[in-house]
Design an enzyme around this catalytic site. Structure first.
Site, short mmCIF file in Angstrom:
data_model
loop_
_atom_site.label_atom_id
_atom_site.label_comp_id
_atom_site.label_asym_id
_atom_site.label_seq_id
_atom_site.Cartn_x
_atom_site.Cartn_y
_atom_site.Cartn_z
N LEU A 15 0.81 -1.21 0.00
CA LEU A 15 0.00 0.00 0.00
C LEU A 15 0.84 1.27 0.00
CD1 LEU A 15 -2.93 -0.87 2.46
CD2 LEU A 15 -2.99 -0.70 -0.03
N LEU A 19 6.65 4.79 1.48
CA LEU A 19 6.54 6.08 0.81
C LEU A 19 5.76 7.07 1.66
CD1 LEU A 19 7.23 7.61 -1.76
CD2 LEU A 19 5.11 6.76 -2.77
N LYS A 186 -15.72 0.78 -1.19
CA LYS A 186 -16.17 -0.03 -0.07
C LYS A 186 -15.29 0.21 1.17
CE LYS A 186 -19.63 -2.15 -2.01
NZ LYS A 186 -21.01 -1.93 -1.52
N THR A 190 -11.52 -1.57 5.46
CA THR A 190 -10.87 -0.67 6.42
C THR A 190 -11.43 -0.86 7.82
OG1 THR A 190 -10.28 0.99 4.77
CG2 THR A 190 -10.56 1.75 7.03
N CYS A 382 29.12 -1.53 -10.77
CA CYS A 382 29.50 -2.75 -10.05
C CYS A 382 29.80 -3.87 -11.05
CB CYS A 382 28.41 -3.13 -9.06
SG CYS A 382 28.96 -4.31 -7.81
N HIS A 516 28.15 1.76 -5.98
CA HIS A 516 26.75 1.97 -6.37
C HIS A 516 26.37 3.44 -6.15
CE1 HIS A 516 25.40 -2.22 -7.02
NE2 HIS A 516 26.38 -2.50 -6.19
N GLU A 518 24.00 5.10 -7.31
CA GLU A 518 22.55 5.33 -7.22
C GLU A 518 22.07 5.43 -5.78
OE1 GLU A 518 22.91 0.76 -7.65
OE2 GLU A 518 23.98 2.58 -8.25
#
Length: 544
Positions: A15, A19, A186, A190, A382, A516, A518
């Protein structure tokens, strides 16, 4: 004393709790508060380091060498706060610590149980190193009702009592599904999810309701009434055009205001959101676009390259262009020139990311050769750098049998397993064939760049620190032969033994790095290598 925000999820997984946690932390940070986010993972692996990317997505690595959940990448990108080993814990790590202590006799003969020993360990983790913080956000992995997460739910229930209700807030993320046949959203799932959570002793203060249609006021009031929360604390969360638009969207719906109100904070200053407005504007109104071909082996699950994907987006923002990513399965290359050209000719840049194992390696090597011969901007990360070195050895340095010992015995080990290296803690040693978990070179390591190199110009410095996660290294004994073939070793470890960066000065943009980058890219501070790579792709697009 730090205040705590506990984030749980219900109904289904995926879900977006991570974030949501990152967005809320960013909003609190924009109001001037000091924040840190922590992730509780209920699986029994000690860490995700040995888990398949198809099972878990990418493994995110921190400066201090922790292999962690990919949500920590969201936390860092949204807040700029570098994550630590202490910011991610699993059931496996908790049980490992407890069993080790029990074997040492630390419990003085007591019966070791989930309550209090496991829950006490979880609570200690949540409160560790929080003295200088205003808010600590704790995300509980999994879905309420899962048997694996029960000790964590119990621990945060206890913490709410230990710390006082005025110092803790519970946020529950749920799904409000739309049933197309009925034409309705709906609320029952929940309601059931909140009932499950309250049966475990936790009454949520705020509900974040994921939904694909706007949540009508009637349904919002219904959820509030059945779930025992204020109507204003039922926050609708619709899909956003970009993850970087989520903080602004949640702010408009009142998420940060409701959380502060639940703490009794009514005099908080308004958040400074200008920089979020700027990156959303850059994302939504690009001045052009480029296509990057990512030649990897885990392209069936894009979460396996989550940070890479975001770093490319950041590079696009830095150049005010949209980055279209074409995911190319290295294993599908039949290695005929025609098929390779068909896959790679449409792209403006080629990126070969990290990975493990022989599968797909020849396809990656073929893509390096295509980029070198056609003058297409190339970025190897890498394993991608190692493939660039093997390609160079085979095709420009006169070593046709060049390979990696990772792929099996070879007479020309251009790449081999690393058994010892220097770190900030001193000499590190590993045994070939030892346990996979924790045997890699992990975390931040320094590198020294050649002053006249392309990468030094990009960084604006000859001294850098980047995060590593690998078990094999390019064999420095081949350096002279590779450099005679045009592949320059432009970055080395401070002791001069371990190759960190290679580049081709005679190519428009050809860089391979052992680390890495990123993992350190942020929307507000795009990594210089990704910004430079996308800038080169923009030039390539104009040439096509």
């Amino acid at each position: 004393m730090a205040r705590y925000i506990f984030i749980t999820g219900g109904v289904v997984s995926s879900l977006g709790k991570g974030l949501m946690a990152a967005s809320l932390a960013a909003l609190l940070q924009a109001r001037g508060y000091r924040v840190r986010i922590r992730k509780f993972d209920p699986y029994l692996n000690v860490d995700p380091g040995t888990m398949s990317p198809y099972q878990h997505g990418e493994v995110y690595v921190t400066d201090d060498g922790a292999e962690t959940d990919l949500d920590l990448g969201h936390y860092e990108r949204f807040t700029g706060v570098s994550a630590r080993q202490s910011d991610n814990v699993t059931s496996g790590r908790i049980y490992q610590q407890i069993i080790t202590r029990e074997r040492r006799g630390d419990y003085l003969g007591a019966t070791v149980q989930v309550i209090p020993h496991v829950t006490d360990a979880i609570k200690a983790f949540a409160q560790d190193q929080t003295e200088d913080l205003d808010f600590v956000l704790c995300e509980i992995g999994g879905t309420v009702g899962d048997i694996e997460s029960l000790p964590f739910i119990e621990a945060i229930r206890q913490l709410r009592n230990d710390l006082g209700r005025e110092n803790t807030v519970s946020i529950h993320v749920t799904l409000v599904p739309y049933i197309a046949a009925a034409g309705e959203l709906k609320t029952k799932p929940t309601q059931h999810s909140v009932r499950e959570l309250t049966s475990l002793g936790i009454q949520p203060d705020v509900l974040l309701c994921r939904c694909e249609k706007p949540l009508p006021e009637g349904e919002r009031a219904k959820i509030a009434a059945f779930c025992n929360v204020r109507k204003e604390a039922v926050i609708p969360a619709l899909d956003a055009p970009s993850i970087y638009a989520v903080p602004l969207q949640y702010h408009r719906e009142g998420l940060d205001s409701e959380v502060l109100r639940a703490f009794g904070i009514t005099d908080a200053r308004a958040p400074e959101l200008a920089r979020w407005d700027d990156i959303v504007e850059r994302f939504q109104h690009p001045e052009g676009e480029v296509t990057i071909g990512v030649v990897g082996k885990y392209v069936g699950l894009q979460d396996a390259y989550k940070s890479l994907n975001e770093a490319l987006v950041h590079g696009g923002m830095a150049n005010r262009v949209k980055v279209n990513i074409r995911w190319i399965d290295a294993e599908l290359f039949a290695h005929s020139d025609a098929e390779i050209a068909a896959a790679l000719e449409p792209v403006h840049g080629i990126l070969v990311p990290g990975g493990f194992g022989e599968r797909g390696s020849e396809g990656k090597i073929a893509s390096v050769r295509f980029a070198r011969e056609r003058g297409v901007p190339f970025f190897g990360i890498c394993l991608g750098m190692q493939m660039a070195c093997i390609e160079g050895a085979r095709n420009t340095a006169g070593i046709p049998a060049a390979s990696s010992t990772e792929f099996g015995p070879t007479d020309e080990p251009i790449v081999g397993i690393i058994t010892e290296w220097m770190s900030a803690e001193g000499l590190q040693t590993r045994a070939d064939g030892g346990d996979l978990g924790g045997t890699m070179r992990l975390g931040a390591y320094d590198a020294v760049l050649a002053g006249n190199s392309h990468v030094a110009a990009l960084y604006g410095s000859t001294e850098i620190s980047e995060r590593h996660r690998h078990r094999y290294e390019v064999n420095g004994e081949y350096r002279d032969r590779l450099e005679k073939g045009g592949l320059v070793f432009s970055g080395m470890s401070p002791d001069g033994l371990l190759p960190e960066i290679v580049e081709r000065p005679d190519h428009p943009w050809f860089v391979g790095v052992q680390f890495h980058p990123e993992l350190k890219s942020r929307p507000f501070e795009p990594h210089p290598l990704f910004a430079g790579f996308i800038a080169a792709a923009v030039k390539q697009a104009r040439l096509v």
